[in-house]
Design an enzyme around this catalytic site. Sequence first.
Site, mmCIF file in Angstrom:
data_model
loop_
_atom_site.group_PDB
_atom_site.id
_atom_site.type_symbol
_atom_site.label_atom_id
_atom_site.label_comp_id
_atom_site.label_asym_id
_atom_site.label_seq_id
_atom_site.Cartn_x
_atom_site.Cartn_y
_atom_site.Cartn_z
ATOM 1 N N ARG A 67 39.250 51.802 -18.775
ATOM 2 C CA ARG A 67 38.415 51.545 -17.707
ATOM 3 C C ARG A 67 38.186 52.424 -16.419
ATOM 4 O O ARG A 67 37.780 53.424 -16.371
ATOM 5 C CB ARG A 67 37.476 50.582 -18.051
ATOM 6 C CG ARG A 67 36.887 49.863 -19.517
ATOM 7 C CD ARG A 67 36.092 49.216 -18.855
ATOM 8 N NE ARG A 67 36.211 48.551 -18.283
ATOM 9 C CZ ARG A 67 36.969 46.956 -18.253
ATOM 10 N NH1 ARG A 67 36.218 46.734 -19.948
ATOM 11 N NH2 ARG A 67 37.053 45.765 -17.327
ATOM 12 N N THR A 79 42.184 37.908 -12.439
ATOM 13 C CA THR A 79 43.180 37.176 -12.382
ATOM 14 C C THR A 79 43.371 36.814 -11.045
ATOM 15 O O THR A 79 43.429 35.576 -9.838
ATOM 16 C CB THR A 79 44.067 36.691 -13.426
ATOM 17 O OG1 THR A 79 43.449 37.332 -14.937
ATOM 18 C CG2 THR A 79 44.724 35.519 -13.378
ATOM 19 N N ASP A 98 44.566 42.098 -12.476
ATOM 20 C CA ASP A 98 44.122 42.113 -11.070
ATOM 21 C C ASP A 98 42.599 41.432 -10.632
ATOM 22 O O ASP A 98 42.858 40.147 -9.725
ATOM 23 C CB ASP A 98 43.122 43.548 -11.154
ATOM 24 C CG ASP A 98 42.931 44.266 -9.490
ATOM 25 O OD1 ASP A 98 43.116 43.886 -8.717
ATOM 26 O OD2 ASP A 98 41.385 43.661 -9.919
ATOM 27 N N GLY A 151 41.532 40.012 -20.518
ATOM 28 C CA GLY A 151 41.929 40.298 -21.356
ATOM 29 C C GLY A 151 43.287 39.643 -21.766
ATOM 30 O O GLY A 151 43.777 40.255 -21.443
ATOM 31 N N ARG A 173 37.046 35.426 -19.693
ATOM 32 C CA ARG A 173 36.419 35.709 -18.427
ATOM 33 C C ARG A 173 35.788 34.655 -17.594
ATOM 34 O O ARG A 173 34.696 34.495 -17.767
ATOM 35 C CB ARG A 173 35.827 37.184 -18.041
ATOM 36 C CG ARG A 173 36.608 38.188 -18.615
ATOM 37 C CD ARG A 173 35.996 39.607 -18.659
ATOM 38 N NE ARG A 173 37.497 41.059 -19.498
ATOM 39 C CZ ARG A 173 38.045 40.917 -19.238
ATOM 40 N NH1 ARG A 173 38.864 41.562 -17.929
ATOM 41 N NH2 ARG A 173 38.397 41.764 -20.392
ATOM 42 N N ASP A 226 48.456 48.601 -14.813
ATOM 43 C CA ASP A 226 47.351 49.322 -13.535
ATOM 44 C C ASP A 226 47.461 48.029 -12.560
ATOM 45 O O ASP A 226 47.410 48.313 -11.710
ATOM 46 C CB ASP A 226 46.370 49.444 -13.858
ATOM 47 C CG ASP A 226 45.036 48.151 -14.144
ATOM 48 O OD1 ASP A 226 46.174 47.042 -14.553
ATOM 49 O OD2 ASP A 226 44.120 47.927 -14.229
ATOM 50 N N ASP A 234 46.933 47.361 -19.665
ATOM 51 C CA ASP A 234 46.771 48.803 -18.818
ATOM 52 C C ASP A 234 47.575 49.197 -18.016
ATOM 53 O O ASP A 234 47.697 50.669 -17.389
ATOM 54 C CB ASP A 234 45.132 48.583 -18.308
ATOM 55 C CG ASP A 234 43.560 48.462 -18.580
ATOM 56 O OD1 ASP A 234 44.308 48.573 -19.666
ATOM 57 O OD2 ASP A 234 43.341 47.379 -18.883
ATOM 58 N N THR A 283 48.850 42.722 -18.799
ATOM 59 C CA THR A 283 47.929 43.019 -19.384
ATOM 60 C C THR A 283 47.983 45.134 -19.276
ATOM 61 O O THR A 283 49.446 45.012 -19.765
ATOM 62 C CB THR A 283 46.693 43.816 -18.039
ATOM 63 O OG1 THR A 283 45.904 44.374 -18.204
ATOM 64 C CG2 THR A 283 47.747 44.414 -16.910
#
Length: 343
Positions: free
Chosen positions: A193, A126, A124, A32, A93, A151, A149, A147
Site C-alpha cells: 500500500r 506494532t 511499523d 499483518g 490490529r 519496508d 512488505d 512483515t
Amino acid sequence: MELTTAETLPSFSAEELESPPERRIAVLTSGGDAPGMNACIRAVVRTASFRGTEVVGVIRGCWGLIEDHFRPLTSRSVGNIIQRGGTVLETSRCDPFMEAEGRSKAAENLKRHHVQGLIAIGGDGTFRGVEALAREQGVQVVGVPGTIDNDLYGTDYTIGYDTAINTALSAIDRLRDTAFSHERVFFVEVMGRQTGFIALEVGIAGGAEDIMVPETDTDVDALCRTIQGSLDRGKKGLIVVVAEGDEAGGAFALAEEVKKRLNMDYRVAVLGHVQRGGSPTARDRIRATRLGVAAVEATIEGKDRIMVGTQANRIVHVPLADVIARKKPFDSDLLRMVHMLAG
C-alpha cells in the site's frame, strides 16, 4: 502430534501467577501475519528455555495484552510449527493500544504475569505501539521485523518478505504462460500500500515490461509507449506489475487508462492475501530463527526499545525510535533496469 493453536495452549493456574519465576519474557505477533512468524516464535521459546528463562505467549497481539490473554509456552508447545505459515499466537490490529489508556492496561497485565521483557514480532504499526508502551510504562521491549512488505528502516530484510515475493513470482510465471498463449497484456497487482519493494523484486525476477510503485510517479503515456513498443517487436505476452498503493489507483484503474489509449485486450490479476500465506521459504525460516535468538539474547542482556535486524548478513540493534521515524531507502537502480531488460 496435535497441531499447536491458541486454543490448545494451557492457561496459567492461580499458583503460577502467585509464584513468579526468576525470569520471564513475553512474545507476541501483531499486525499483518507473515510467513516465518512461527519459526521466530519457536526460536524465542527454545532459546529462552536454553537460557533458563520462561516464556509466555500473548494471544491476538496487542489485544491480548489489553484483554489479559496470556499462555505459557514450552519447548514442546512450539514443536512442529517451523514449517507453518501464519502465526499460532494469532494476530490483530488493535486501535485501543494506540491510546495511552490501552497501553496502561497492557502494562498492568504484563506486571501481573511477572513479565520482565516483551518481544514484539511485527511491522511499523506494532513498533509504534510497543515503543510508546516502553517509553510511557517502563516495559522492556525488543522488536523483531515481521512483515511481507520489507519496508522497515534498519534491516535489509524482514521476516516473510522472501516467501511473499516467491509466492507472487510463482503466480506471475503461470500468468505469463496464459499471456503468451492468448497474446494479452496482464496487469498483476501485488501487495504494497505504501511501498513497492514486493513489486520491484517480483517484477525484475518475473521479467515484467514495467513496474508501478508508490515511490515514483506513474506516467501512463510512457507505459503505453513501452507496451506498444514491445508489441511492435513481436512480443506475444506482456506482464506489468503494479503495487496496490500506486497512485494510479491499482491495476484495474491503470489497465483502463492504458486501454483508452491503446484500445487493447487485457486481463488483471490481483494476487492479494495469497502472498501472506503458505509455508515459509528456507531463507525466511533461517532469518526468523536468527532474529528470534537475537531478540532473546538482547532481552536477557537488558537491551530496550530496539529492533533486532540484519545488515550485510550481520545482526544489528536499531533504536525503535529510528525505525518508526525513518523511511527505508528504495532501490531506484533496480527500477532503472526494467526498461533496459524488457526487450
